[in-house]
Write an enzyme that holds these catalytic residues in place. Structure first.
Site, short mmCIF file in Angstrom:
data_model
loop_
_atom_site.label_atom_id
_atom_site.label_comp_id
_atom_site.label_asym_id
_atom_site.label_seq_id
_atom_site.Cartn_x
_atom_site.Cartn_y
_atom_site.Cartn_z
N ASP A 26 0.86 -1.17 0.00
CA ASP A 26 0.00 0.00 0.00
C ASP A 26 0.91 1.23 0.00
O ASP A 26 2.09 1.15 0.36
CB ASP A 26 -0.91 -0.02 1.23
CG ASP A 26 -1.91 1.11 1.23
OD1 ASP A 26 -2.50 1.38 0.18
OD2 ASP A 26 -2.10 1.73 2.30
N ASP A 28 -0.33 5.12 0.74
CA ASP A 28 -0.66 6.09 1.79
C ASP A 28 -0.58 5.43 3.16
O ASP A 28 -1.27 4.44 3.43
CB ASP A 28 -2.07 6.65 1.57
CG ASP A 28 -2.16 7.54 0.35
OD1 ASP A 28 -1.33 8.45 0.23
OD2 ASP A 28 -3.06 7.33 -0.49
#
Length: 342
Positions: A26, A28
């Site tokens: 991922d 963010d």
């Protein structure tokens, strides 16, 4: 052992970047927040890559194109190509292309990343409900998204066209804190229309399928900061996961996690890719890890011992998740977590 059978973090002396061929990362809250690299991310990813691990960046944020994301990563010191980036915009575009005719007009409520992904699938983005769209695609459009865009979506959906959403993350990390995400914007349209969108992003199958198709990973490790997207997506995909504590999930939320939100591994940050994970073992009426022992007593979790704070958290996970079984642990954990300074 499959992800579905995990009940607590398991241990291995083999560094994770050697045990798995591909990290599905991922962005963010894991690699960066608010556009800035998270501490230790650049060096850790470089070391993992140099050790032979393939790095793929899997994000529910549909705002930017893969090329823009790759350029940003490269600027931060994490060399990446557009092909290394998989977005929920790509996943929702594939989902829509499978249901709509080629050349179909789609009302876009979102950013350039969503428009580019739709064009790649032969769909035509339009801006108004008066442009005769046959579907609505909604994705994160950034903090400057105007109220009028939600109104356009509502007008089109009220006429009966299908509605698709890239993802439903309610929040998104930023340099200043936690901000509303696409899920919050989806709720605005849902309230206005009473409709339900088809959703593509993590933790749902379309995103997992898109990731597998684009990376060809054989032994993937999902790396994320969110229980309800990254970790749940790994669970349903039957793959292992590493939770890092640099984003939205804190220790208390982790301890209360239901079974499909429990990661295989937990670490402070991306340095966890470069190490093995210590074993969490049964110790009397509790669970031990490193110099710590954790147990469920009365109304709360009790932590005894000393050592690395992450080992203490791993021991607490063992005790909390064993106590909760197939549910969520409701035991008081504040004192135990405070002892670890987490």
């Amino acid at each position: 052992m499959s992800q579905a059978s995990r009940t607590r973090p398991s241990g291995s002396t083999t560094p994770l970047n050697e045990a798995y061929d591909t990290a599905l990362l991922d962005l963010d809250g894991v690699v960066y927040a608010g556009g800035r690299a998270i501490v230790h991310a650049v060096d850790s990813l470089g070391a993992a890559r140099d050790g032979g691990m393939h790095l793929a960046y899997v994000t529910n944020n549909a705002l930017r194109t893969p090329a823009a994301v790759a350029a940003h990563l490269t600027e931060l010191g994490v060399p990446a190509e557009p092909s290394d980036v998989i977005t929920s915009a790509q996943a929702v575009a594939r989902l829509m292309a499978e249901q709509l005719p080629a050349g179909a007009r789609v009302l876009v409520v979102g950013g350039e990343g969503l428009r580019v992904a739709l064009r790649e699938r032969g769909l035509v983005p339009v801006e108004s409900a008066d442009d005769e769209p046959v579907a609505v695609a909604q994705g994160y459009g950034g903090p400057d998204m105007t109220w009028g865009r939600f109104a356009e979506a509502a007008y089109a959906i009220a006429r009966g066209v299908p509605w698709f959403a890239s993802n439903t993350d309610l929040t998104i990390p930023s340099a200043r804190g936690i901000a509303p995400g696409n899920g919050a914007a989806v709720e605005v349209v849902r309230i206005a229309t009473g409709a339900e969108p088809q959703v593509a992003g993590k933790p749902l199958p379309p995103m997992h399928r898109e990731t597998v198709l684009r990376t060809g990973a054989e032994r993937p490790l999902v790396v994320g900061d969110r229980l309800d997207t990254d970790i749940e997506g790994a669970f349903h995909g039957g793959v292992d996961s590493l939770l890092v504590l640099t984003g939205v999930t804190d220790a208390a939320r982790l301890l209360a996690a239901r079974p499909d939100h429990r990661p295989t591994y937990v670490d402070a940050d991306l340095r966890g890719l470069l190490t093995g994970q210590p074993e969490v073992t049964r110790a009397g009426d509790g669970y031990g890890c490193g110099g710590w022992t954790a147990s469920a007593r009365g109304e709360g979790l009790v932590l005894e011992g000393d050592g690395d704070v992450l080992d203490g958290l791993r021991a607490l996970c063992g005790a909390a998740w064993s106590y909760a079984g197939d549910g969520s642990c409701g035991l008081e954990s504040g004192k135990a977590v405070a002892r670890l300074g987490l």
